[in-house]
Design a protein around this motif. Sequence first.
Motif, PDB file in Angstrom:
ATOM      1  N   GLY A   1       0.854  -1.120   0.047  1.00 39.15           N
ATOM      2  CA  GLY A   1      -0.094   0.125  -0.019  1.00 39.15           C
ATOM      3  C   GLY A   1       0.787   1.278  -0.081  1.00 39.15           C
ATOM      4  O   GLY A   1       0.224   2.385  -0.629  1.00 39.15           O
ATOM      5  N   THR A   2       2.015   1.415   0.613  1.00 37.16           N
ATOM      6  CA  THR A   2       2.594   2.529   0.648  1.00 37.16           C
ATOM      7  C   THR A   2       4.440   2.253   0.637  1.00 37.16           C
ATOM      8  O   THR A   2       4.522   0.970   0.928  1.00 37.16           O
ATOM      9  N   PRO A   3       5.041   3.216   0.333  1.00 36.31           N
ATOM     10  CA  PRO A   3       6.506   2.853   0.271  1.00 36.31           C
ATOM     11  C   PRO A   3       7.036   2.903   1.791  1.00 36.31           C
ATOM     12  O   PRO A   3       8.467   2.868   1.830  1.00 36.31           O
ATOM     13  N   ASP A   4       6.678   3.270   2.797  1.00 36.59           N
ATOM     14  CA  ASP A   4       7.024   3.523   3.840  1.00 36.59           C
ATOM     15  C   ASP A   4       7.785   2.529   4.527  1.00 36.59           C
ATOM     16  O   ASP A   4       9.005   2.625   5.168  1.00 36.59           O
ATOM     17  N   ALA A   5       7.553   1.436   4.571  1.00 37.14           N
ATOM     18  CA  ALA A   5       8.189   0.289   4.823  1.00 37.14           C
ATOM     19  C   ALA A   5       9.553   0.057   4.372  1.00 37.14           C
ATOM     20  O   ALA A   5      10.504  -0.243   5.008  1.00 37.14           O
ATOM     21  N   ARG A   6       9.534   0.284   3.184  1.00 41.15           N
ATOM     22  CA  ARG A   6      10.938   0.301   2.367  1.00 41.15           C
ATOM     23  C   ARG A   6      11.718   0.983   2.854  1.00 41.15           C
ATOM     24  O   ARG A   6      13.051   1.034   2.866  1.00 41.15           O
ATOM     25  N   ILE A   7      11.126   2.443   3.224  1.00 38.86           N
ATOM     26  CA  ILE A   7      12.086   3.500   3.577  1.00 38.86           C
ATOM     27  C   ILE A   7      12.616   3.247   5.001  1.00 38.86           C
ATOM     28  O   ILE A   7      13.637   3.653   5.297  1.00 38.86           O
ATOM     29  N   LEU A   8      11.847   2.798   5.927  1.00 40.63           N
ATOM     30  CA  LEU A   8      12.162   2.475   7.192  1.00 40.63           C
ATOM     31  C   LEU A   8      13.394   1.379   7.167  1.00 40.63           C
ATOM     32  O   LEU A   8      14.150   1.514   8.073  1.00 40.63           O
ATOM     33  N   ALA A   9      13.526   0.673   5.985  1.00 39.50           N
ATOM     34  CA  ALA A   9      14.319  -0.617   6.199  1.00 39.50           C
ATOM     35  C   ALA A   9      15.638   0.093   5.753  1.00 39.50           C
ATOM     36  O   ALA A   9      16.524  -0.511   6.276  1.00 39.50           O
ATOM     37  N   ASP A  10      15.616   1.234   5.158  1.00 36.78           N
ATOM     38  CA  ASP A  10      16.941   1.761   4.820  1.00 36.78           C
ATOM     39  C   ASP A  10      17.610   2.252   6.204  1.00 36.78           C
ATOM     40  O   ASP A  10      18.833   2.065   6.193  1.00 36.78           O
ATOM     41  N   ILE A  11      17.062   2.464   7.227  1.00 37.85           N
ATOM     42  CA  ILE A  11      17.632   2.975   8.402  1.00 37.85           C
ATOM     43  C   ILE A  11      17.791   2.013   9.594  1.00 37.85           C
ATOM     44  O   ILE A  11      18.164   2.276  10.761  1.00 37.85           O
TER      45      ILE A  11
END
Length: 250
Positions: free
Chosen positions: A201-211
């Motif tokens: 649904g959103t890219p938020d999880a992928r962005i959080l995975a970066d940190i």
Amino acid sequence: MSAPQPVPDLDAGAWDQARERDGKHAITRAAGATALTPSQLEDRATIHRGAVSRPEVDAFRELRTRLLSAMEGTFVALVVPVSTGSGGSFVARNLATAMAFDETKSALLVDCDLRHPSQDATMQIDTSAGGLVEYLENPDGELSDVIYDTGVNGLRLIPAGTTREFGSEYFSSFRMRLLLDSIRSRHPDCYVFLDGPPVRGTPDARILADIADVVILVAGYGRDTAATIAQAAANFEPGKFAGVVFNEGV
């Protein structure tokens, strides 16, 4: 929904000053804090040490042991559900609680589901001083102002704060990096658990995975199919991906 306020980048000296300010005393237990009773913890869908014969307690202890064996030193763990209703927040909260069972360790749970936050309501904590969103939007905000005692010894919470439709701008900001860097530098015994939004649904999880240092995917037993689980897992770097937890709870 309002967008996050822009925050300028810091030079090296200003970064060090901000990290020192934000990390100081951030995870210290408040004076007079009252520990929750086993019945209160059960009411909050949270495991407790006294429930030694319950399979869910053993399951979270086993998850904790596997993570500690796989990682060197403290880490930032992202816990994300495949889809809404898979129980990612339940797993994140109880995995952080299991980590805090060890008196030599502490845990910080950060509610990063800005659209549908739940940790403060589930833990029945008054978060009137704000949460993650307020800290990220205010360049002069103190990290210690948005860290709350949970009633579980060794476990603290940063609630999501004011709801936002999307979190990508927040999670990629320097303030988010500052938050994690402050905890790492000032509290070397603290394990951070990011309760992330659903992968779908959103890219938020992928962005959080970066940190994050490690990613744990939560699949709802009988809810998420093998295909949707595989699609969700493909969003993360293999070197960071710890595996899938099948959840039958909430």
